[in-house]
Motif scaffolding. Sequence first.
Motif, mmCIF file in Angstrom:
data_model
loop_
_atom_site.group_PDB
_atom_site.id
_atom_site.type_symbol
_atom_site.label_atom_id
_atom_site.label_comp_id
_atom_site.label_asym_id
_atom_site.label_seq_id
_atom_site.Cartn_x
_atom_site.Cartn_y
_atom_site.Cartn_z
ATOM 1 N N UNK A 35 -3.534 52.527 -24.400
ATOM 2 C CA UNK A 35 -3.962 51.610 -25.457
ATOM 3 C C UNK A 35 -4.315 50.244 -24.872
ATOM 4 N N UNK A 36 -3.514 49.755 -23.935
ATOM 5 C CA UNK A 36 -3.787 48.493 -23.259
ATOM 6 C C UNK A 36 -4.466 48.805 -21.928
ATOM 7 N N UNK A 37 -5.628 48.239 -21.695
ATOM 8 C CA UNK A 37 -6.402 48.570 -20.508
ATOM 9 C C UNK A 37 -5.831 47.947 -19.240
ATOM 10 N N UNK A 38 -5.058 46.885 -19.373
ATOM 11 C CA UNK A 38 -4.418 46.314 -18.187
ATOM 12 C C UNK A 38 -3.131 45.621 -18.605
ATOM 13 N N UNK A 39 -2.217 45.504 -17.646
ATOM 14 C CA UNK A 39 -0.920 44.901 -17.941
ATOM 15 C C UNK A 39 0.119 45.350 -16.937
ATOM 16 N N UNK A 40 1.363 45.471 -17.379
ATOM 17 C CA UNK A 40 2.483 45.854 -16.528
ATOM 18 C C UNK A 40 2.748 47.343 -16.725
ATOM 19 N N UNK A 41 2.681 48.106 -15.653
ATOM 20 C CA UNK A 41 2.864 49.555 -15.742
ATOM 21 C C UNK A 41 4.319 49.937 -15.557
#
Length: 316
Positions: A35-41
């Motif tokens: 859902x979020x294309x970038x961030x903290x995995x």
Amino acid sequence: MDEVYYPGKNLSIDESMILWRGRLIFRQYNIQGKRHKFGIKLYMLAEPNGLNLKIMIYTGQKLSQLEQPHSNSHTENVVINLMEGKLFKGHSLYMDNYYNSVNLAQTLISKNTYCTGTLRSNRKKNPSDIVKKKLKKGENISKYSYNGICVFKWKDKRDVLGISTEWTADMIVKTNLLLSYYPCERKTLRWYKKVGIHILQQLLLNSYLLYCQNERKIPFYNFRLNIIRSLLKKNDKTGELGEKQYEIMTKLPTTVPFVHTLQLLPKSEKTTKVQRKRCSYCKEIGKRKDTSYYCSLCPHNPPLCLGSCFENYHAK
């Protein structure tokens, strides 16, 4: 979670993303299907019903906590670390093609742990005759090794390669269930606060799933409201929340903890509008008030107003 619960046989490993648009050295970009294309995995070990057992934050492949002297890849290190304490116990682990490989399957089967999932065609030790085989739509082919590893390929719109140390290559239709939760993260927070709140939300979801599993099933919304009320200081209106915040929180829709639930009355057959009936509690005290809600567990399903009428009716 290790202190309060031990999972069943079937486990799953997958990734999750916490949205983060700011600067961060280990921020991830464009993970497909998220859902979020970038961030903290996050790497997560979970049960089929969505119960999260362990979470690890991805901060780079050369992470000290993931260093394993006998492992060949970062993904193998992730799997072994997430399964720490659960190896040699006969668990069945389900993963996607980001993790699966013949090497990992051999490592897990040597530790009495099964694995199943899709497989990337460029992984080392993949049988070349399976990878290169041309199939028509609906056909499948498989190959077994001496230690019980099955590599198979199935053709739908495209080739799907898979691996399993537990199952054969027979195709069975299966339905997946999804569970969503109420996000509480805000973009004004610092990244580590967002991670902390996200973990608290996962723990709340874990608590709800365990309650439904061991007690009775209730709506997640009602469970959250009851948790909030149990944390409020009912006799201290000038505490840390302040008068205004306390007043707002105590005006939330009232439900009796874990027992009765309000549902919307069905729509009328003649019109598309929701029905309205006289509130049973208001009728008892001599008031005339209509409502669109009723209690689904009480005899005769009495119509009741949201708030005090619902609580007072069940309190008596």
